[in-house]
Every structure is written in C-alpha cells, then in structure tokens.
Design an enzyme around this catalytic site. Structure first.
Site, mmCIF file in Angstrom:
data_model
loop_
_atom_site.group_PDB
_atom_site.id
_atom_site.type_symbol
_atom_site.label_atom_id
_atom_site.label_comp_id
_atom_site.label_asym_id
_atom_site.label_seq_id
_atom_site.Cartn_x
_atom_site.Cartn_y
_atom_site.Cartn_z
ATOM 1 C CG HIS A 108 -0.464 30.108 77.319
ATOM 2 N ND1 HIS A 108 0.773 29.681 76.943
ATOM 3 C CD2 HIS A 108 -1.134 30.397 76.175
ATOM 4 C CE1 HIS A 108 0.854 29.708 75.609
ATOM 5 N NE2 HIS A 108 -0.288 30.148 75.132
ATOM 6 C CG ASP A 111 1.879 28.421 80.115
ATOM 7 O OD1 ASP A 111 1.309 27.409 79.699
ATOM 8 O OD2 ASP A 111 2.220 29.384 79.399
ATOM 9 C CG ASP A 303 5.467 34.696 69.932
ATOM 10 O OD1 ASP A 303 5.735 35.597 70.749
ATOM 11 O OD2 ASP A 303 4.574 33.839 70.133
ATOM 12 C CG ASP A 316 6.840 26.662 67.980
ATOM 13 O OD1 ASP A 316 6.699 27.529 67.099
ATOM 14 O OD2 ASP A 316 5.934 26.330 68.766
HETATM 15 C C1 XUL Z 1 1.108 28.597 68.988
HETATM 16 C C2 XUL Z 1 1.682 29.827 69.557
HETATM 17 C C3 XUL Z 1 1.279 30.153 70.928
HETATM 18 C C4 XUL Z 1 1.134 31.620 71.175
HETATM 19 C C5 XUL Z 1 0.595 31.959 72.540
HETATM 20 O O1 XUL Z 1 1.530 28.308 67.716
HETATM 21 O O2 XUL Z 1 2.480 30.477 68.925
HETATM 22 O O3 XUL Z 1 2.214 29.600 71.787
HETATM 23 O O4 XUL Z 1 2.349 32.273 71.034
HETATM 24 O O5 XUL Z 1 -0.638 31.386 72.774
HETATM 25 CO CO CO Z 2 3.601 32.171 69.355
#
Ligand code: XUL
Ligand code: CO
Length: 460
Positions: A108, A111, A303, A316
């Site tokens: 981001h 970041d 992701d 996460d």
């Molecule tokens: C939040 C998420 C974020 C995005 C990027 O849940 O997944 O980190 O991947 O903004």
């Molecule tokens: Co994400």
C-alpha cells in the site's frame, strides 16, 4: 552480486539464503517441497507460483491488537524520522525478499512511505521511496506484483473513500490513488489492486446505496483512465471481501463483483484478486471463488492465506493445508495459470511469534504448501480423470437435441415435449467420493516420503 541483498545493516542476521533441501530435511529454514527450478509440465515452480510478500503484514504491522501492545517492534518501525525509518524498512524488506527467494512484493502507498502534512507532501514522500525501491529492484531482480492505496486507515475514511458521502473525501482518495498509480508505474508493477475496505456501510439507515455504488464505479473508471493514459499496461484487480471493517462491503464476493464490473462496463480492465480468508468470510470455499472467477474469464491473482473456521474474522494465517492448495492450484491451472498475477502472502505470523526466524518459517511453510498443491494439481490435470469425468457428465449436450438446446435453437414447448420420450432420467452417480479420493491419491504421489529413523528429539 551477493546471494542476497543487505543494505546499510543486516536486519535478519543468522538467517542466510533459504534453499531447497527436500522433504527429509530437518532444517526449519529450508524448503522441503518448493524447489524453484524444478520443472512441472514445462514450466519452473517459480514461474508457476509467482510468490509475493505483503509489505504491510511482514514489515509494517507490529503485533498490536485490541487487547495488547506491539510485540513485533523491530527497529525500523518507530523512534526516528519517518522517512529514514521508511528507508530502513525498505532495506529490511529487500533483505527478507532476497533471502527467502520471493520474486515479488506488494504494498500500500502508506506501507512504503509516511503520509505528509498535505497531499502534495504525501505524494513526494511516496515517489521518493518508490525511487529508492526502484534502485533495489534493479539490484536484486525483485519485482512489484501490484501496488495499492490504503483508503481505509486514516480517520478521514471512516465513512468510506470513493463511496464517502462527502465529496471532499473522495478527492482525498483520488490524490492517493493517483500517486499510488504513479509509483506502481515507476516500479513496473504488473498490477494495481483495489480493496474496498471501507467501501460499504455500517447502517442502511444513513446510506444511499445506489449513489455510493455509482460513485465507486465512477472512481474506478477514472483511475483506470488515468493509469492507461500514463501508459500502464498491467491489470487492475478488485479484491472481494464481504465485511470487516464494514458490516457490508460492496465487493462482497466474486459473483457480486462480476455483476458490478459488467453493469458499469469495467470488465475489460479489471480482474479478481481472490483471498482465501475473504472467501471463507463470504461463506464460500477458496476453490469456489477461484472457479467462479475462472468461469467468467475474470481470474487474476491470489492473496494466499487461510482463516480459522471457528473465528468470524480475517485471521490472515499462512496457508498450510495441502488439500486447499491442491484444489486452488487445480483451479489456477485450469484457468491457464498466472499471467500478471501471483500468490501474494496476505498473511501474518501470530502475535506471539516474535523471532525473526518465525517470519521466514511462516513463508517457507506457505511456499511449500503451494509447491505441494501445484505438483498434486499438475498430477490431476495430467492424469485427466477429473476433467474426463466432468466432460462425460455433460455428454448429452454434445450432440443432437442437447446441442441444439445449448445453441439456443429450441423453444420451451419443444423441450418440454421431449420429456415423455426419455422415461426415467437423472439417476446417474455424481461419484463425489471417488473424485475426492483421486485428489488424495494425487497428494499421495507428491508427498510420500520413505520411512526413516527419526532421532529422538532433544528440544524443540
Ligand atoms: C484486507 C486485505 C488487504 C488487501 C490490500 O483484508 O486483504 O490487505 O489485500 O488492501
Ligand atoms: Co488481501
């Protein structure tokens, strides 16, 4: 060039280049299954998997939670001039990336560089850090998978960013996105992501749903037009997530986002960035979200993480479940593999995993899990039994009346009239158990390790 990058000082001393040692290795800081150069169907594991490290989790987050103080308080995270700390963080990140052997990273804007007092100062900060990142990318060969703007952390976004009821906030969001796109272009980013953290509502009582969605679409189209005019050739991703931090987010899941993109004519430029934990929060399997995107030609990137089925929030965690990674990679291979996308570890070590080696071991586990998943998925694809079963299941649509139905050459009356001639129909086994066994058998071919004498464990 050195085997890995070390800037003005070494931030992860005691950890060298992580290497493949094979499944029988006892070394926690070695890959057991991920062997970057190993060819899987004519393509190296590295090129299949395109691993990326998430800057925010690995180098910015400090382990703080609602109930407790930072536990990951590395030296580059506080106690100095913000721009100097940001450069130290960049060095730490490139040292980590190159020691791990990850080809990509994602960030981001906030970041990478601290927010300034004005939008112009924020932009200068970001571009200054992006220029330094560009030098380190050139020195190491590490690449940017995607950039994004943090449109959820600052207080001004508490009512949304592009969907904020106040126009002034939408303008602030635009200033951030414009600069983040510029930085992505400077760093030859292969993609640009939108995760609408606050693009949703907390209460319908104070929300004009129709207007907010129109604003979101307008904003995305403006961002696309800006990036394209600046020569950006990469892919835009939308990352679906149903809720958290809002009660309801407009990018709820893949199906919802697909409808949105098509409704507003954005589907030529935007693809999905699918996160495992978000899929789970939406009540879906990761596999479901991947297949759904692929079926609509909207698959883009991943992701990679996992949730906890007993927690209703985004934990996460690093992905370690071989069955999940196998099904995910099977879907990715069926979608044609990654082109601009990759596997970004949007995951963090637990708050009490405080040693620098924990961050390496977490990524090693995730990379090994996807290497196993890739091999098993390749086995399933090469063997062809699943695909053959599925295509055979629909064979009655391959010719004759079934094919005419598919081509739209039949009216309902004609279709209905055929029923009488078919007698009993539909009692054909779906063979789910056999197919599930095939997935496990494929995993067995990849992961079987000869039984060996295990020395007694002295300590852990
Ligand atoms: C939040 C998420 C974020 C995005 C990027 O849940 O997944 O980190 O991947 O903004
Ligand atoms: Co994400």
């Amino acid at each position: 060039m050195a085997d890995y990058f070390v800037g003005s000082r070494e931030y992860f001393p005691g950890v060298g280049r992580i290497r493949y040692e094979g499944p029988e290795s006892d070394n926690p800081l070695a890959f057991k299954y991920y062997d970057p150069g190993r060819m899987v169907g004519g393509k190296s594991m590295k090129n299949h998997l395109r691993f990326a490290v998430a800057y925010w989790h690995s180098f910015c987050a400090d382990g703080r939670d609602t109930f407790g103080d930072p536990t990951h308080a590395q030296e580059w995270k506080s106690g100095g001039d913000p721009m100097t700390l940001a450069e130290q963080k960049l060095d730490a990140a490139f040292e980590f990336l190159t020691k791990l052997g990850a080809e990509f990273y994602c960030w981001h804007d906030r970041d990478l560089a601290p927010e300034g007092a004005t939008p112009a100062e924020s932009e200068r900060n970001l571009m200054a850090l992006a220029a330094k990142a560009r030098e380190r990318q050139a020195a190491t060969g590490v690449k940017l998978l995607w950039g994004t703007a943090n449109l959820f952390g600052d207080v001004r976004y508490m009512n949304g960013a592009a969907t904020n009821p106040e126009f002034a906030v939408v303008a602030h969001a635009a200033a951030q996105v414009k600069a983040a796109i510029d930085a992505t272009i400077l760093l030859d980013g292969e993609g640009y992501t939108f995760w609408g953290g606050r693009e949703g509502y907390m209460s319908l009582l104070n929300t004009d749903l129709k207007r907010e969605k129109e604003h979101l679409a307008r904003f995305l189209a403006m961002a696309r037009d800006y990036a394209r005019a600046r020569g950006f050739k990469g892919v835009f991703y939308i990352e679906p997530k149903p809720m958290e931090p809002t009660k309801h987010q407009y990018d709820f899941d893949v199906e919802t986002v697909a409808g949105f993109l098509r409704h507003y004519g954005l589907d030529a430029d935007f693809r999905m960035n699918i996160e495992a934990n978000h899929a789970e929060l939406a009540g879906h399997d990761f596999h479901h979200e991947l297949e759904t995107a692929a079926a609509m030609g909207l698959f883009g990137s991943v992701d990679a993480n996992r949730g906890d089925p007993r927690c209703g929030w985004d934990t996460d965690q690093f992905p370690i479940d071989w069955r999940d990674t196998t099904l995910a990679m099977y879907a990715v291979l069926r979608a044609g593999g990654f082109t601009t996308g990759g596997l970004n570890f949007d995951a963090h070590v637990r708050r009490n995993s405080v040693d620098p080696s924990d961050l390496f071991e977490a990524h090693i586990g995730g990379m090994d899990a996807f290497a196993v998943g890739l091999e098993a998925a390749w086995h399933l694809q090469a063997e062809g039994k699943l695909a053959a079963f599925v295509s055979d299941r629909y064979r009655s649509f391959d010719s004759g009346d079934g094919a005419r139905f598919e081509r739209g050459e039949m009216k309902l009356g004609e279709l209905a009239a055929l029923a009488a001639g078919y007698g009993t129909a539909g009692r054909t086994s779906g063979r789910q158990e056999r197919l599930e066994n095939l997935v496990n058998q494929a995993l067995g071919t990849v992961t079987t390790v000869p039984i060996r004498d295990v020395p007694p464990i002295a300590h852990f």
